[in-house]
Design a protein around this motif. Sequence first.
Motif, PDB file in Angstrom:
ATOM      1  N   ARG A  68       0.791  -1.124   0.087  1.00 14.74           N
ATOM      2  CA  ARG A  68      -0.123  -0.033  -0.001  1.00 14.74           C
ATOM      3  C   ARG A  68       0.718   1.173   0.060  1.00 14.74           C
ATOM      4  N   PRO A  69       0.397   2.391  -0.430  1.00 14.15           N
ATOM      5  CA  PRO A  69       1.319   3.423  -0.383  1.00 14.15           C
ATOM      6  C   PRO A  69       2.107   3.654   1.286  1.00 14.15           C
ATOM      7  N   GLU A  70       1.513   3.368   2.336  1.00 15.55           N
ATOM      8  CA  GLU A  70       1.935   3.479   3.645  1.00 15.55           C
ATOM      9  C   GLU A  70       3.016   2.429   3.823  1.00 15.55           C
ATOM     10  N   THR A  71       3.153   1.318   2.987  1.00 19.36           N
ATOM     11  CA  THR A  71       4.193   0.215   3.298  1.00 19.36           C
ATOM     12  C   THR A  71       5.676   0.744   3.140  1.00 19.36           C
ATOM     13  N   ALA A  72       6.350   0.535   4.454  1.00 22.47           N
ATOM     14  CA  ALA A  72       7.809   1.080   4.613  1.00 22.47           C
ATOM     15  C   ALA A  72       8.765   0.486   3.327  1.00 22.47           C
ATOM     16  N   VAL A  73       9.534   1.353   2.927  1.00 22.21           N
ATOM     17  CA  VAL A  73      10.335   0.797   1.751  1.00 22.21           C
ATOM     18  C   VAL A  73      12.050   0.550   2.458  1.00 22.21           C
ATOM     19  N   TYR A  74      12.345  -0.501   2.206  1.00 19.52           N
ATOM     20  CA  TYR A  74      13.879  -0.695   2.385  1.00 19.52           C
ATOM     21  C   TYR A  74      14.606  -1.050   1.116  1.00 19.52           C
ATOM     22  N   GLY A  75      15.757  -1.141   1.164  1.00 24.02           N
ATOM     23  CA  GLY A  75      16.563  -1.500  -0.018  1.00 24.02           C
ATOM     24  C   GLY A  75      17.975  -1.767   0.121  1.00 24.02           C
ATOM     25  N   VAL A  76      18.931  -2.259  -0.987  1.00 19.32           N
ATOM     26  CA  VAL A  76      20.137  -2.294  -0.958  1.00 19.32           C
ATOM     27  C   VAL A  76      20.517  -1.415  -2.207  1.00 19.32           C
ATOM     28  N   ILE A  77      21.681  -0.551  -2.004  1.00 22.29           N
ATOM     29  CA  ILE A  77      22.182   0.271  -3.158  1.00 22.29           C
ATOM     30  C   ILE A  77      23.501  -0.145  -3.351  1.00 22.29           C
ATOM     31  N   GLY A  78      23.734  -0.496  -4.612  1.00 27.54           N
ATOM     32  CA  GLY A  78      25.288  -0.945  -4.798  1.00 27.54           C
ATOM     33  C   GLY A  78      25.374  -0.801  -6.617  1.00 27.54           C
ATOM     34  N   ALA A  79      26.695  -1.284  -6.992  1.00 29.20           N
ATOM     35  CA  ALA A  79      26.652  -1.422  -8.364  1.00 29.20           C
ATOM     36  C   ALA A  79      27.973  -2.458  -8.562  1.00 29.20           C
TER      37      ALA A  79
ATOM     38  N   GLY B 148      12.020 -11.888   6.205  1.00 28.49           N
ATOM     39  CA  GLY B 148      12.079 -11.491   7.524  1.00 28.49           C
ATOM     40  C   GLY B 148      10.849 -10.586   7.721  1.00 28.49           C
ATOM     41  N   PHE B 149      10.532  -9.567   6.924  1.00 26.60           N
ATOM     42  CA  PHE B 149       9.457  -8.872   7.034  1.00 26.60           C
ATOM     43  C   PHE B 149       8.155  -9.890   6.847  1.00 26.60           C
ATOM     44  N   ALA B 150       8.093 -10.760   5.966  1.00 23.96           N
ATOM     45  CA  ALA B 150       6.851 -11.661   5.958  1.00 23.96           C
ATOM     46  C   ALA B 150       6.700 -12.392   7.394  1.00 23.96           C
ATOM     47  N   HIS B 151       7.961 -12.804   7.855  1.00 25.14           N
ATOM     48  CA  HIS B 151       7.794 -13.806   8.822  1.00 25.14           C
ATOM     49  C   HIS B 151       7.276 -13.105  10.264  1.00 25.14           C
ATOM     50  N   HIS B 152       7.495 -11.794  10.240  1.00 21.36           N
ATOM     51  CA  HIS B 152       7.065 -10.939  11.552  1.00 21.36           C
ATOM     52  C   HIS B 152       5.823 -10.164  11.078  1.00 21.36           C
ATOM     53  N   GLY B 153       5.253 -10.532   9.936  1.00 23.71           N
ATOM     54  CA  GLY B 153       3.954  -9.821   9.572  1.00 23.71           C
ATOM     55  C   GLY B 153       4.256  -8.054   9.456  1.00 23.71           C
ATOM     56  N   ILE B 154       5.408  -7.635   9.178  1.00 26.14           N
ATOM     57  CA  ILE B 154       5.741  -6.228   9.232  1.00 26.14           C
ATOM     58  C   ILE B 154       5.319  -5.573   7.718  1.00 26.14           C
ATOM     59  N   ASP B 155       4.447  -4.640   7.820  1.00 26.05           N
ATOM     60  CA  ASP B 155       4.262  -3.898   6.719  1.00 26.05           C
ATOM     61  C   ASP B 155       5.588  -3.290   5.800  1.00 26.05           C
ATOM     62  N   ALA B 156       6.270  -3.877   5.163  1.00 27.67           N
ATOM     63  CA  ALA B 156       7.504  -3.278   4.567  1.00 27.67           C
ATOM     64  C   ALA B 156       7.799  -4.096   3.505  1.00 27.67           C
ATOM     65  N   VAL B 157       8.592  -3.788   2.546  1.00 29.10           N
ATOM     66  CA  VAL B 157       9.167  -4.364   1.376  1.00 29.10           C
ATOM     67  C   VAL B 157      10.615  -3.911   1.162  1.00 29.10           C
ATOM     68  N   TYR B 158      11.408  -4.670   0.309  1.00 30.16           N
ATOM     69  CA  TYR B 158      12.985  -4.463   0.418  1.00 30.16           C
ATOM     70  C   TYR B 158      13.210  -4.568  -1.064  1.00 30.16           C
ATOM     71  N   ALA B 159      13.865  -3.632  -1.871  1.00 30.89           N
ATOM     72  CA  ALA B 159      14.193  -3.780  -3.497  1.00 30.89           C
ATOM     73  C   ALA B 159      15.418  -3.528  -3.419  1.00 30.89           C
ATOM     74  N   PRO B 160      16.100  -4.300  -4.782  1.00 33.32           N
ATOM     75  CA  PRO B 160      17.597  -3.813  -5.103  1.00 33.32           C
ATOM     76  C   PRO B 160      17.546  -2.667  -5.858  1.00 33.32           C
ATOM     77  N   PHE B 161      18.507  -1.666  -5.482  1.00 27.30           N
ATOM     78  CA  PHE B 161      18.513  -0.511  -6.485  1.00 27.30           C
ATOM     79  C   PHE B 161      19.919  -0.289  -7.168  1.00 27.30           C
TER      80      PHE B 161
END
Length: 490
Positions: free
Chosen positions: A221-232, A246-259
């Motif tokens: 949702r728009p409120e979902t917290a965003v996390y990520g990894v940055i690198g090249a 980890g987020f799914a396991h704890h039911g945390i409203d967050a998503v993690y993406a590669p940047f």
Amino acid sequence: MTQVVVPLGDAEPAALLARAARARQLGADLLELRLDLALAAGARAADLLAVLPQLPLPAIVTVRHQREGGRWQDDERARLRLYEEAEARGAAWIDRELAAQREHPWRPTRARLLLSYHAWSGAGQALPEVVAAMRAAGADLAKLAVLVRDAAELAALRALHDRRGPVAAMAMGEAGLPSRVLAGVWGAALVYARLPEDPGTAPGQPALDELLTLYRLRAQRPETAVYGVIGAPIAHSLSPLVHNLGFAHHGIDAVYAPFLVHDARAFWQACGDWFGGLSVTVPHKQTLAALLAECEPEAAPIGAINTVYRRADRCCGANTDAEAVRRCCERALGGSLHGRCALVLGAGGAARAAVHALRAAGARVLISNRTPQRAAELAAEFAATVVPLAQAATAPYDILINATTVGLRAPDDTPWPHPLRPEALVFDMVYDPLDTGLLRRARVAGCSVVSGLDMFLEQASGQFRRWTGRELPMAEARAACLARLAQRSV
Ligand code: NAP
């Protein structure tokens, strides 16, 4: 809610129907029939149109011209005839390029009109004006696909998802992946995903199963917290796997993406305020440390961070690589590092974190590196001792740490061609492959070992703890990483 579209360009009607059924079974909402691709692959238009009423999901029909990045070569009149027939056969959406719509204005009578805009030269265009032009031209939905080189360019695309009407703005290329896997957070009307076995119809399309299970698009949702990894480079990173788990396991409203980020400063300026937290990898660990107003006391002397987290309204940097080295060694040795002697191979960023952690824990540290000057500088900074490579074989170590890149994706290369001390702990930071040549020899010699995956999971758990106050489910995370690494080695 973001709808998931699977593009299909099969020429054979039976194959098209089978793959459409598979897309539905995997959770797609819509299909995109790329008639231009199917026709170019030898299909007959009449056969494709006859399939339309039998599809298990509503369809977007697209006939993309060669000059628009597709395969259609005939004139506009023929293309419009095809669209009219597709509409009569039940197409839910007709997809036209904005330029074609402006040149030959046309409106479907039953289907809805999706206007598209493709840009192959970056996001530095007047994109809000493009969206306004699409709406003025009668678009029910405005779709923009822009090729980007650096994730910093994503800010311009995200800003297009305002509340004035449905938009699907996505970026093409590896650096564009977050625009797709975060489509639910961005509020995009559509996201395109490929069947797992397909190469996709545009660069950077995620696999449907990954989008729905790893990135949990349906829960975004728009409120979902965003996390990520940055690198090249970033495509190899296992971090999205473990942190999303980890987020799914704890039911945390967050998503993690590669940047994929080449310019860390530009990225931080454009996108820094999107994140609940970040992992930072090569080559940005020093740049990010310098950009943050605050770093943990352990990170400051290293001058590099691998983690950004929020403390009240401020961002703070941490180096969980260093704490992972200490914890992994202490666990393997069953006690303190005080008075132990560690021989560190390498003098780059990872060696720096290791040398600091070992010295802070009271160990004596010897450093050997291909470039002696770098070893000397690192040793001087942390009161360690340089051992020339030619004399390293006789060094009296309790712990041998490979902090070089030797062995990375080259299982037969070794950073240590000498015999190993059977009573020593051998620690290889390389985790791809998991079973490096050095670790294999260490086991045969009777040494205890720490693998690069042990360190990776330990540094990830330090990040997860700082972001969420919870523990990463280590056994599940390890199993997921082992499965991914095993896939890579076949
Ligand atoms: P880096 O800053 O680029 O340093 C690379 C080091 O490897 C330098 O000391 C370099 O020596 C040495 N090296 C490169 N090629 C060599 C060769 N052919 N022969 C001998 N030495 C060579 O890299 P880094 O960030 O420190 O990473 C080092 C390794 O640690 C990588 O494999 C990385 O994947 C791994 N790592 C793992 C984790 C984990 O969680 N498991 C975390 C961080 C890093 P020169 O100074 O002579 O160039």
